[in-house]
Structures are given as structure tokens and as C-alpha cells.
Design a protein around this motif. Sequence first.
Motif, PDB file in Angstrom:
ATOM      1  N   GLU A 159       1.418  15.865 -46.452  1.00 46.60           N
ATOM      2  CA  GLU A 159       0.937  14.643 -46.130  1.00 46.60           C
ATOM      3  C   GLU A 159       1.165  13.407 -45.709  1.00 46.60           C
ATOM      4  O   GLU A 159      -0.007  12.518 -44.941  1.00 46.60           O
ATOM      5  CB  GLU A 159      -0.125  14.226 -47.503  1.00 46.60           C
ATOM      6  N   TRP A 160       2.482  13.100 -45.987  1.00 48.77           N
ATOM      7  CA  TRP A 160       3.062  12.081 -45.093  1.00 48.77           C
ATOM      8  C   TRP A 160       3.322  12.393 -43.446  1.00 48.77           C
ATOM      9  O   TRP A 160       3.003  11.574 -43.607  1.00 48.77           O
ATOM     10  CB  TRP A 160       4.570  12.263 -46.141  1.00 48.77           C
ATOM     11  N   ILE A 161       3.444  13.882 -42.816  1.00 47.02           N
ATOM     12  CA  ILE A 161       3.573  14.173 -41.995  1.00 47.02           C
ATOM     13  C   ILE A 161       2.336  14.051 -41.422  1.00 47.02           C
ATOM     14  O   ILE A 161       2.138  13.271 -39.900  1.00 47.02           O
ATOM     15  CB  ILE A 161       3.734  15.618 -42.080  1.00 47.02           C
ATOM     16  N   ALA A 162       1.278  13.919 -41.421  1.00 46.52           N
ATOM     17  CA  ALA A 162      -0.236  13.746 -41.535  1.00 46.52           C
ATOM     18  C   ALA A 162      -0.563  12.213 -40.616  1.00 46.52           C
ATOM     19  O   ALA A 162      -0.947  12.155 -40.467  1.00 46.52           O
ATOM     20  CB  ALA A 162      -1.210  15.024 -41.843  1.00 46.52           C
ATOM     21  N   THR A 163       0.396  11.621 -42.030  1.00 42.15           N
ATOM     22  CA  THR A 163      -0.434  10.478 -42.291  1.00 42.15           C
ATOM     23  C   THR A 163       0.252   9.307 -40.436  1.00 42.15           C
ATOM     24  O   THR A 163      -0.168   8.742 -39.492  1.00 42.15           O
ATOM     25  CB  THR A 163       0.748   9.456 -42.712  1.00 42.15           C
ATOM     26  N   TYR A 164       0.945   9.851 -40.656  1.00 41.49           N
ATOM     27  CA  TYR A 164       1.871   9.324 -38.962  1.00 41.49           C
ATOM     28  C   TYR A 164       1.977  10.311 -37.677  1.00 41.49           C
ATOM     29  O   TYR A 164       2.854   9.928 -36.019  1.00 41.49           O
ATOM     30  CB  TYR A 164       3.347   8.622 -39.313  1.00 41.49           C
ATOM     31  N   SER A 165       1.459  11.712 -37.874  1.00 44.16           N
ATOM     32  CA  SER A 165       0.928  12.207 -36.884  1.00 44.16           C
ATOM     33  C   SER A 165      -0.545  12.028 -36.635  1.00 44.16           C
ATOM     34  O   SER A 165      -0.871  13.018 -35.752  1.00 44.16           O
ATOM     35  CB  SER A 165       1.261  13.642 -36.830  1.00 44.16           C
ATOM     36  N   ASP A 166      -1.337  11.180 -37.223  1.00 49.13           N
ATOM     37  CA  ASP A 166      -2.322  11.337 -36.721  1.00 49.13           C
ATOM     38  C   ASP A 166      -2.888  10.709 -35.228  1.00 49.13           C
ATOM     39  O   ASP A 166      -2.037   9.489 -35.261  1.00 49.13           O
ATOM     40  CB  ASP A 166      -2.993  10.121 -38.034  1.00 49.13           C
ATOM     41  N   PRO A 167      -3.712  10.750 -34.684  1.00 43.91           N
ATOM     42  CA  PRO A 167      -3.614   9.877 -33.550  1.00 43.91           C
ATOM     43  C   PRO A 167      -4.138   8.961 -33.486  1.00 43.91           C
ATOM     44  O   PRO A 167      -3.952   7.760 -32.838  1.00 43.91           O
ATOM     45  CB  PRO A 167      -4.906  11.174 -32.846  1.00 43.91           C
ATOM     46  N   ALA A 168      -5.310   8.570 -34.624  1.00 42.89           N
ATOM     47  CA  ALA A 168      -5.273   7.035 -35.025  1.00 42.89           C
ATOM     48  C   ALA A 168      -4.197   6.107 -34.503  1.00 42.89           C
ATOM     49  O   ALA A 168      -4.166   4.446 -34.441  1.00 42.89           O
ATOM     50  CB  ALA A 168      -6.698   6.861 -36.228  1.00 42.89           C
ATOM     51  N   PHE A 169      -2.572   6.784 -35.572  1.00 40.43           N
ATOM     52  CA  PHE A 169      -1.799   6.100 -35.894  1.00 40.43           C
ATOM     53  C   PHE A 169      -0.909   5.724 -34.615  1.00 40.43           C
ATOM     54  O   PHE A 169      -0.805   4.976 -33.826  1.00 40.43           O
ATOM     55  CB  PHE A 169      -0.722   6.683 -36.859  1.00 40.43           C
ATOM     56  N   GLY A 170      -1.253   7.193 -33.998  1.00 41.83           N
ATOM     57  CA  GLY A 170      -1.401   6.646 -31.817  1.00 41.83           C
ATOM     58  C   GLY A 170      -1.517   5.310 -31.625  1.00 41.83           C
ATOM     59  O   GLY A 170      -0.858   5.063 -30.118  1.00 41.83           O
ATOM     60  N   ALA A 171      -2.679   5.522 -31.557  1.00 39.32           N
ATOM     61  CA  ALA A 171      -3.610   4.607 -30.501  1.00 39.32           C
ATOM     62  C   ALA A 171      -3.646   3.514 -31.104  1.00 39.32           C
ATOM     63  O   ALA A 171      -3.275   2.401 -30.776  1.00 39.32           O
ATOM     64  CB  ALA A 171      -5.187   5.514 -31.255  1.00 39.32           C
ATOM     65  N   ALA A 172      -3.030   3.001 -32.540  1.00 37.80           N
ATOM     66  CA  ALA A 172      -2.503   2.064 -32.942  1.00 37.80           C
ATOM     67  C   ALA A 172      -1.167   1.388 -32.386  1.00 37.80           C
ATOM     68  O   ALA A 172      -1.767   0.149 -32.025  1.00 37.80           O
ATOM     69  CB  ALA A 172      -1.958   1.886 -34.255  1.00 37.80           C
ATOM     70  N   THR A 173      -0.409   1.683 -32.395  1.00 30.85           N
ATOM     71  CA  THR A 173       0.894   2.128 -31.929  1.00 30.85           C
ATOM     72  C   THR A 173       0.542   1.684 -30.450  1.00 30.85           C
ATOM     73  O   THR A 173       1.643   0.743 -29.857  1.00 30.85           O
ATOM     74  CB  THR A 173       1.371   3.407 -31.906  1.00 30.85           C
ATOM     75  N   GLN A 174      -0.062   2.077 -29.207  1.00 31.22           N
ATOM     76  CA  GLN A 174       0.073   2.558 -28.093  1.00 31.22           C
ATOM     77  C   GLN A 174      -0.552   0.973 -28.106  1.00 31.22           C
ATOM     78  O   GLN A 174      -0.659  -0.348 -26.983  1.00 31.22           O
ATOM     79  CB  GLN A 174      -1.092   3.165 -27.287  1.00 31.22           C
ATOM     80  N   SER A 175      -2.093   0.491 -28.792  1.00 29.40           N
ATOM     81  CA  SER A 175      -2.318  -1.211 -28.686  1.00 29.40           C
ATOM     82  C   SER A 175      -0.897  -2.651 -29.044  1.00 29.40           C
ATOM     83  O   SER A 175      -1.201  -3.181 -28.462  1.00 29.40           O
ATOM     84  CB  SER A 175      -3.282  -1.269 -29.761  1.00 29.40           C
ATOM     85  N   VAL A 176      -0.403  -1.769 -29.933  1.00 32.80           N
ATOM     86  CA  VAL A 176       0.614  -2.891 -30.062  1.00 32.80           C
ATOM     87  C   VAL A 176       1.468  -2.647 -28.916  1.00 32.80           C
ATOM     88  O   VAL A 176       2.273  -3.966 -28.723  1.00 32.80           O
ATOM     89  CB  VAL A 176       1.535  -2.730 -31.442  1.00 32.80           C
ATOM     90  N   VAL A 177       1.817  -1.616 -28.365  1.00 33.26           N
ATOM     91  CA  VAL A 177       3.052  -1.518 -27.059  1.00 33.26           C
ATOM     92  C   VAL A 177       2.009  -2.112 -25.773  1.00 33.26           C
ATOM     93  O   VAL A 177       3.222  -3.305 -25.962  1.00 33.26           O
ATOM     94  CB  VAL A 177       3.143   0.006 -26.457  1.00 33.26           C
ATOM     95  N   ASP A 178       1.138  -1.856 -26.262  1.00 32.45           N
ATOM     96  CA  ASP A 178       0.061  -2.263 -24.942  1.00 32.45           C
ATOM     97  C   ASP A 178       0.562  -4.408 -25.427  1.00 32.45           C
ATOM     98  O   ASP A 178       0.107  -5.456 -24.279  1.00 32.45           O
ATOM     99  CB  ASP A 178      -0.902  -2.641 -25.180  1.00 32.45           C
ATOM    100  N   LEU A 179       0.923  -4.895 -26.433  1.00 30.94           N
ATOM    101  CA  LEU A 179       0.132  -6.755 -27.130  1.00 30.94           C
ATOM    102  C   LEU A 179       1.976  -7.084 -26.398  1.00 30.94           C
ATOM    103  O   LEU A 179       1.573  -7.921 -26.016  1.00 30.94           O
ATOM    104  CB  LEU A 179      -0.034  -6.190 -27.895  1.00 30.94           C
ATOM    105  N   CYS A 180       2.394  -6.138 -26.891  1.00 29.83           N
ATOM    106  CA  CYS A 180       4.379  -6.839 -26.397  1.00 29.83           C
ATOM    107  C   CYS A 180       4.639  -6.423 -24.970  1.00 29.83           C
ATOM    108  O   CYS A 180       4.965  -7.580 -24.439  1.00 29.83           O
ATOM    109  CB  CYS A 180       5.124  -5.890 -26.794  1.00 29.83           C
ATOM    110  N   ASP A 181       4.015  -5.920 -24.810  1.00 27.27           N
ATOM    111  CA  ASP A 181       4.080  -5.775 -22.897  1.00 27.27           C
ATOM    112  C   ASP A 181       3.133  -7.211 -22.410  1.00 27.27           C
ATOM    113  O   ASP A 181       4.022  -7.558 -21.347  1.00 27.27           O
ATOM    114  CB  ASP A 181       3.344  -4.436 -22.111  1.00 27.27           C
TER     115      ASP A 181
END
Length: 221
Positions: A159-181
Motif C-alpha cells: 500500500e505504501w509502495i502504491a502510494t508513491y509509485s502512483d502516476p498521479a503522484f508522478g504528475a504532481a512531482t513533475q508539476s513541482v519540478v517545472d514550477l522550480c525550473d
Amino acid sequence: MTRFSETAWQSIAPLYGKIADLPFNRELAAGSLSPERFRFYILQDSLYLAAYARALSLAAARAPDGEAATIFTRSAQGAIEVEQALHGGILERFGVDRPTAEKTEASPTCFAYTNFLLAAAQKESFEVLAAAILPCFWIYWKIGCGISEAARPENPYAEWIATYSDPAFGAATQSVVDLCDRAALAAGSAERARMLTAFIQSSRYEWMFWDSAYRQEGWPV
Ligand SMILES: Cc1ncc(CO)c(N)n1
């Protein structure tokens, strides 16, 4: 100009390798991590997530535009939801009742990391705050995906693994990467340097957080 995120990731690549190689994460992936260690981690992570959600809300309040405000508002809500849903369920399943959870004191590392983030939220620029927040997303996403590839479906921590490998979490991560750039593009070189320092500091705390959970770190006095 090289993107901030590229420079930032390069600067923590050896540290990221050490994080992936930590006994906590290797045993989590193998499913052999002791329930005591995982329970300690989840209890500390509940405290972390509550403070982290506050730091994200403060980032939203200080955001220069609606897009950044939306990203951090959603992230703050996400952190609260993970804290409530995942942690509520997992804590129960690992035999922790609410009173015990509520009595838990932050470990030295959890205390230092959350206070570092909250101090950045109060006294650093928005750009530096965003850079301090970025490893919380990015390192978890990378570790989550790495563990997800290695783990078997019957892993007790699925359950923990699924939370942090969820594509929705990936999309959120990308949005913060782009924001920082975007933030770094508008920043001067001194500000960019402060962003990088904050990014590295949070990344070190990520290593320390997993290491401290493995050691079930307490206060020496
Ligand atoms: C310590 C820590 N860092 C990042 C995350 C991801 O939200 C988390 N749950 N815990």
C-alpha cells in the motif's frame, strides 16, 4: 541555461544512490523490513506529513501566481489525505492505536527536517521554499517507482509502495519540478545558488529520515 532541476538532480545523484541503497529501502522492497521499523517510520511520517502540509499551505499562500498556488494547495490537501487515509489504515493494521499515535514525539531527525521546512516557509523566498520542497516529491517518486519495480505483489508494504509509485503522484512531482525550473529562470544567480543549497539540504534530510527510522532513533537525553 541548464534547467535548475537538471543541475539539482546531478548534485544529489550520489546521495540519491545512497538513499536507494539504505537498508530501510532495500528491506522494504524485499518485504523483509521488520514491522517495528515500519511502524516507527509511519508514526514519524504522520508527524512529518502534518508539518509538511503546513509548509505546502504556506508555499501556496506565498505563490507568485495562480498556477503555483494551485499546485501547492492541491499538494497540501494531498499530504493531509495521505496522512489520514494511508496512515490511519496502516497504523491500525500494524497494531498502533490512536492514543499511542497521538503520544508519539518527533524524533530528532523528524524534528529537524520539519522545522527546516517550516523555517524556510517563514523566512526564505518563495523560490528557495519551493526548492526545499522539491526533494520531498522527487525523491519519494523515484524511490517509490524503484521499489515498485523490485517488489512482489504480496509485499506487506504494497500500500505504501502504491502510494508513491502512483502516476498521479508522478504528475504532481513533475508539476513541482517545472514550477522550480520556472522560478529559477526568473531568479538571479545568488538566488539560484540558495535554491540549490535548500534542495541539497532537504535531500540530506530524506536520507536521514529513512536511516533514523531504521535505527528507531530516539533523543539521547
Ligand atoms: C519524510 C518524507 N518525505 C517525503 C514524503 C512524501 O510526501 C514523505 N511522506 N515523507
